[in-house]
Scaffold this motif. Structure first.
Motif, short mmCIF file in Angstrom:
data_model
loop_
_atom_site.label_atom_id
_atom_site.label_comp_id
_atom_site.label_asym_id
_atom_site.label_seq_id
_atom_site.Cartn_x
_atom_site.Cartn_y
_atom_site.Cartn_z
N GLU A 104 -30.59 111.98 -14.53
CA GLU A 104 -31.72 112.80 -14.11
C GLU A 104 -32.95 111.96 -13.76
OE1 GLU A 104 -32.18 111.94 -18.39
OE2 GLU A 104 -30.49 112.60 -17.14
N SER A 105 -32.94 110.69 -14.14
CA SER A 105 -34.08 109.81 -13.86
C SER A 105 -34.20 109.46 -12.38
CB SER A 105 -33.96 108.52 -14.67
OG SER A 105 -32.86 107.73 -14.20
N GLY A 106 -33.12 109.61 -11.64
CA GLY A 106 -33.12 109.26 -10.22
C GLY A 106 -33.02 107.77 -9.96
N LEU A 107 -32.81 106.98 -11.01
CA LEU A 107 -32.76 105.53 -10.83
C LEU A 107 -31.60 105.08 -9.95
CD1 LEU A 107 -33.72 104.32 -14.41
CD2 LEU A 107 -34.94 103.76 -12.29
N LEU A 108 -30.53 105.86 -9.91
CA LEU A 108 -29.38 105.52 -9.07
C LEU A 108 -29.33 106.43 -7.85
CD1 LEU A 108 -26.69 104.82 -11.81
CD2 LEU A 108 -28.19 103.20 -10.63
N GLY A 109 -30.46 107.07 -7.54
CA GLY A 109 -30.50 107.97 -6.40
C GLY A 109 -30.00 109.35 -6.76
N ASN A 110 -29.79 110.15 -5.73
CA ASN A 110 -29.41 111.55 -5.93
C ASN A 110 -28.08 111.92 -5.28
OD1 ASN A 110 -32.00 112.14 -7.23
ND2 ASN A 110 -32.87 111.90 -5.17
N SER A 111 -27.36 110.91 -4.81
CA SER A 111 -26.08 111.17 -4.15
C SER A 111 -25.25 109.90 -4.19
CB SER A 111 -26.29 111.59 -2.69
OG SER A 111 -26.80 110.50 -1.93
N ILE A 112 -24.00 110.02 -3.79
CA ILE A 112 -23.12 108.85 -3.71
C ILE A 112 -23.67 107.84 -2.71
CG2 ILE A 112 -20.82 108.05 -3.05
CD1 ILE A 112 -19.72 110.70 -4.08
N LYS A 113 -24.19 108.34 -1.60
CA LYS A 113 -24.74 107.44 -0.59
C LYS A 113 -25.99 106.73 -1.11
CE LYS A 113 -22.85 109.81 3.43
NZ LYS A 113 -23.13 110.57 4.69
N ASP A 114 -26.81 107.46 -1.83
CA ASP A 114 -27.98 106.83 -2.45
C ASP A 114 -27.55 105.70 -3.38
OD1 ASP A 114 -29.74 108.55 -1.20
OD2 ASP A 114 -30.20 109.72 -2.99
N ALA A 115 -26.54 105.98 -4.21
CA ALA A 115 -26.06 104.98 -5.17
C ALA A 115 -25.55 103.73 -4.44
CB ALA A 115 -24.96 105.56 -6.05
N ALA A 116 -24.88 103.94 -3.29
CA ALA A 116 -24.40 102.81 -2.51
C ALA A 116 -25.57 102.00 -1.96
CB ALA A 116 -23.51 103.29 -1.37
N LEU A 117 -26.62 102.68 -1.53
CA LEU A 117 -27.81 101.98 -1.03
C LEU A 117 -28.52 101.22 -2.14
CD1 LEU A 117 -29.22 104.66 1.44
CD2 LEU A 117 -28.38 102.37 2.04
N VAL A 118 -28.57 101.82 -3.33
CA VAL A 118 -29.15 101.12 -4.48
C VAL A 118 -28.40 99.81 -4.71
CG1 VAL A 118 -29.43 101.16 -6.99
CG2 VAL A 118 -30.10 103.15 -5.62
N ASP A 119 -27.08 99.88 -4.71
CA ASP A 119 -26.27 98.67 -4.90
C ASP A 119 -26.48 97.67 -3.77
OD1 ASP A 119 -25.21 99.47 -7.29
OD2 ASP A 119 -23.33 100.23 -6.45
N GLN A 120 -26.59 98.19 -2.55
CA GLN A 120 -26.81 97.30 -1.40
C GLN A 120 -28.08 96.47 -1.59
OE1 GLN A 120 -27.11 98.74 2.94
NE2 GLN A 120 -29.25 98.43 2.35
N TRP A 121 -29.17 97.12 -1.95
CA TRP A 121 -30.44 96.42 -2.09
C TRP A 121 -30.46 95.49 -3.30
CZ3 TRP A 121 -33.29 95.65 1.83
CH2 TRP A 121 -33.38 96.60 2.86
N ILE A 122 -29.74 95.87 -4.34
CA ILE A 122 -29.64 94.98 -5.50
C ILE A 122 -28.94 93.69 -5.11
CG2 ILE A 122 -28.51 94.64 -7.74
CD1 ILE A 122 -29.04 97.64 -8.28
N HIS A 123 -27.81 93.81 -4.43
CA HIS A 123 -27.07 92.61 -4.01
C HIS A 123 -27.89 91.79 -3.01
CE1 HIS A 123 -23.37 93.38 -6.15
NE2 HIS A 123 -23.32 94.61 -5.68
N PHE A 124 -28.55 92.47 -2.10
CA PHE A 124 -29.40 91.78 -1.12
C PHE A 124 -30.48 90.97 -1.83
CE2 PHE A 124 -33.41 91.82 1.24
CZ PHE A 124 -33.04 91.16 2.39
N ALA A 125 -31.18 91.60 -2.77
CA ALA A 125 -32.27 90.91 -3.48
C ALA A 125 -31.77 89.70 -4.24
CB ALA A 125 -32.97 91.89 -4.42
N GLU A 126 -30.67 89.88 -4.95
CA GLU A 126 -30.16 88.80 -5.79
C GLU A 126 -29.60 87.64 -4.97
OE1 GLU A 126 -28.95 89.83 -9.91
OE2 GLU A 126 -30.96 89.28 -9.27
N HIS A 127 -28.89 87.96 -3.88
CA HIS A 127 -28.16 86.93 -3.14
C HIS A 127 -28.86 86.44 -1.88
CE1 HIS A 127 -24.81 87.39 -5.85
NE2 HIS A 127 -24.79 88.68 -5.63
#
Length: 224
Positions: free
Chosen positions: A82-105
């Motif tokens: 409910e915090s929205g930290l992983l977004g509000n949909s499967i696509k949001d969650a994929a985008l969250v992961d995308q930006w995490i990997h982008f930032a780290e790598h």
């Protein structure tokens, strides 16, 4: 509220900031254990539980063991959907992961490479101006991409802070303490306005702490 588990890490470390910030926004409590680098992580008790002997490391109240800052932060975020930290949909969650990997790598990797190069943490303690230049150019390319994506957006995925924003802000803070001096930061107004929005959020402001940005990028000493 009882803690969801124990965390071993340094509060100044960007990965630990990811986890504590995720917990703060999720309304969860994580028990940050006392830690002394080179002492705690070399103790038999620590190595027996965490053989890789690096931080951050996490142990849940149920005994669940997890390594790596972004993975621990994602687990914490998943406990409060409910915090929205992983977004509000499967696509949001994929985008969250995308930006995490982008930032780290695509940003932080180059910050670390440059710091290690300048500080001689490479074989034979050699420094190469050409390698430094190439790595800096690769980071610049990534920062330009981030700058463009933030042109019309307040946050990266949704209208609220997600885990992607926390991790990108942590990576930007680290870069601005190493590779991005005042002149470099001026090239990315969207990125640093965004950093202020995320790191200045009242829920996590104290976790991010003082900016401590450098005026000029790290460079080898003149006599080297």
């Amino acid at each position: 509220m009882a803690p969801i588990g124990s965390l071993w890490g340094d509060a100044r470390q960007r990965q630990t900031k990811y986890i504590l910030s995720a917990a703060a926004i999720a309304g969860l409590e994580v028990d940050l254990q006392p830690f002394e680098f080179g002492v705690t992580n070399k103790s038999p008790e620590f190595v027996n539980k965490f053989p890789f002997a690096k931080i951050p490391t996490f142990e849940g109240e149920d005994g669940f063991i997890l390594l790596e800052g972004a993975s621990i932060a994602r687990y914490v975020a998943s406990l409060a959907p409910e915090s929205g930290l992983l977004g509000n949909s499967i696509k949001d969650a994929a985008l969250v992961d995308q930006w995490i990997h982008f930032a780290e790598h695509e940003i932080n990797t180059f910050t670390d490479y440059i710091w290690q190069l300048v500080e001689r943490f490479v074989p034979e303690k050699a420094y190469s101006e050409n390698i430094h230049k190439v790595i800096a150019e690769r980071q610049e390319r990534s920062l330009k991409f981030l700058e463009q994506n933030l042109d019309l957006r307040k946050f990266l995925v949704t209208d609220e802070i997600t885990l992607a924003d926390i991790i990108v802000a942590g990576v930007i803070q680290r870069a601005a303490r190493v590779t991005l001096g005042a002149a470099e930061r001026a090239l990315y107004p969207n990125v640093f306005a965004y950093y202020e929005r995320v790191a200045g959020d009242p829920r996590i402001k104290d976790i991010f702490g003082a900016k401590d940005f450098v005026e000029v990028p790290v460079a080898p000493k003149k006599d080297e």
